[in-house]
Design a protein around this motif. Structure first.
Motif, PDB file in Angstrom:
ATOM      1  N   ASN A  46       0.837  -1.211   0.000  1.00  0.00           N
ATOM      2  CA  ASN A  46       0.000   0.000   0.000  1.00  0.00           C
ATOM      3  C   ASN A  46       0.869   1.256   0.000  1.00  0.00           C
ATOM      4  O   ASN A  46       0.577   2.217  -0.718  1.00  0.00           O
ATOM      5  CB  ASN A  46      -0.937   0.014   1.211  1.00  0.00           C
ATOM      6  CG  ASN A  46      -2.092  -0.936   1.048  1.00  0.00           C
ATOM      7  OD1 ASN A  46      -2.502  -1.251  -0.070  1.00  0.00           O
ATOM      8  ND2 ASN A  46      -2.630  -1.408   2.157  1.00  0.00           N
ATOM      9  N   GLU A  47       1.934   1.248   0.787  1.00  0.00           N
ATOM     10  CA  GLU A  47       2.817   2.409   0.883  1.00  0.00           C
ATOM     11  C   GLU A  47       3.527   2.672  -0.453  1.00  0.00           C
ATOM     12  O   GLU A  47       3.637   3.821  -0.881  1.00  0.00           O
ATOM     13  CB  GLU A  47       3.860   2.213   1.997  1.00  0.00           C
ATOM     14  CG  GLU A  47       3.289   2.162   3.399  1.00  0.00           C
ATOM     15  CD  GLU A  47       2.695   0.795   3.774  1.00  0.00           C
ATOM     16  OE1 GLU A  47       3.080  -0.248   3.180  1.00  0.00           O
ATOM     17  OE2 GLU A  47       1.807   0.775   4.648  1.00  0.00           O
ATOM     18  N   GLU A  50       0.964   3.970  -2.934  1.00  0.00           N
ATOM     19  CA  GLU A  50       0.584   5.336  -2.576  1.00  0.00           C
ATOM     20  C   GLU A  50       1.670   6.326  -2.997  1.00  0.00           C
ATOM     21  O   GLU A  50       1.374   7.384  -3.569  1.00  0.00           O
ATOM     22  CB  GLU A  50       0.352   5.426  -1.060  1.00  0.00           C
ATOM     23  CG  GLU A  50      -0.208   6.759  -0.608  1.00  0.00           C
ATOM     24  CD  GLU A  50      -0.519   6.755   0.879  1.00  0.00           C
ATOM     25  OE1 GLU A  50      -0.082   7.710   1.559  1.00  0.00           O
ATOM     26  OE2 GLU A  50      -1.201   5.830   1.355  1.00  0.00           O
ATOM     27  N   TYR A  53       1.561   6.625  -6.828  1.00  0.00           N
ATOM     28  CA  TYR A  53       0.383   7.348  -7.295  1.00  0.00           C
ATOM     29  C   TYR A  53       0.462   8.838  -6.963  1.00  0.00           C
ATOM     30  O   TYR A  53      -0.069   9.669  -7.702  1.00  0.00           O
ATOM     31  CB  TYR A  53      -0.910   6.721  -6.769  1.00  0.00           C
ATOM     32  CG  TYR A  53      -1.313   5.488  -7.558  1.00  0.00           C
ATOM     33  CD1 TYR A  53      -1.691   5.587  -8.892  1.00  0.00           C
ATOM     34  CD2 TYR A  53      -1.291   4.221  -6.993  1.00  0.00           C
ATOM     35  CE1 TYR A  53      -2.044   4.468  -9.638  1.00  0.00           C
ATOM     36  CE2 TYR A  53      -1.649   3.093  -7.726  1.00  0.00           C
ATOM     37  CZ  TYR A  53      -2.018   3.239  -9.043  1.00  0.00           C
ATOM     38  OH  TYR A  53      -2.365   2.132  -9.779  1.00  0.00           O
ATOM     39  N   LYS A  54       1.142   9.188  -5.872  1.00  0.00           N
ATOM     40  CA  LYS A  54       1.359  10.606  -5.562  1.00  0.00           C
ATOM     41  C   LYS A  54       2.259  11.245  -6.624  1.00  0.00           C
ATOM     42  O   LYS A  54       2.017  12.361  -7.065  1.00  0.00           O
ATOM     43  CB  LYS A  54       1.975  10.774  -4.171  1.00  0.00           C
ATOM     44  CG  LYS A  54       0.980  10.666  -3.054  1.00  0.00           C
ATOM     45  CD  LYS A  54       1.628  10.910  -1.704  1.00  0.00           C
ATOM     46  CE  LYS A  54       0.591  10.751  -0.597  1.00  0.00           C
ATOM     47  NZ  LYS A  54       1.188  10.941   0.732  1.00  0.00           N
TER      48      LYS A  54
END
Length: 180
Positions: A46-47, A50, A53-54
């Motif tokens: 997930n990290e 994330e 995607y940022k």
């Protein structure tokens, strides 16, 4: 400092102008590059997803905030040998699948983006293969447009009267140093 590093320095008056040449291809290059960037999808924890995607979101903001001509030049860089190395970031599904780095049947669902969770391996592969076809098509169009853009810029530079330009002077030095 320039002499010690085998570089050169420029002395330009404050009235030195910079210029960029807008081309009739910039808008289409911008749109295709935006489509390519938008197609990025990531896998990992997930990290990790994330974080990627940022980065993608920041990249997409540039299309809204930058000029079409500047974005066109950015697309050209991202399409270069050096630019391609970092254009998609790490753990980008389409890129990694295409080069054989990613085997979909070995990745747990929780490490996949929402678009692929809960799908069979065949469905995942079909989804990604469709994206590869679209990205490859866009990449081919982009390369052709960049060639046309550069030819247009070259013709325009030949028609311009010789004015002092920071970019022009830096480019001359780069060309000279590249030959050595």
């Amino acid at each position: 400092m320039a002499e010690c590093t085998n570089g050169e320095f420029l002395k330009l008056d404050q009235n030195a102008k910079d210029y960029s040449i807008a081309t009739p291809y910039d808008s289409e290059i911008n749109n295709i590059s935006k489509d390519i960037d938008a197609s990025r999808i990531y896998y990992g924890t997930n990290e990790e997803r994330e974080k990627n995607y940022k980065k993608k979101a920041k990249s997409m903001e540039v299309y809204e905030k930058g000029s079409v001509t500047a974005n066109s030049s950015r697309a050209e860089y991202k399409n270069s040998k050096v630019g391609k190395k970092s254009a998609f970031g790490s753990q980008e599904i389409i890129k990694d699948y295409k080069v054989g780095k990613l085997k979909l049947d070995t990745v747990e669902d929780e490490r996949l983006p929402e678009e692929l969770k809960g799908k069979s391996t065949t469905e995942k592969e079909n989804f990604i293969k469709d994206l590869i076809i679209k990205r490859d098509s866009n990449d081919k169009k982009l390369k052709e447009l960049i060639k046309k853009k550069n030819a247009y810029i070259k013709s325009q530079k030949n028609n311009q009267k010789d004015t002092t330009s920071f970019s022009k002077e830096v480019f001359k030095i780069m060309e000279k140093q590249a030959k050595t």
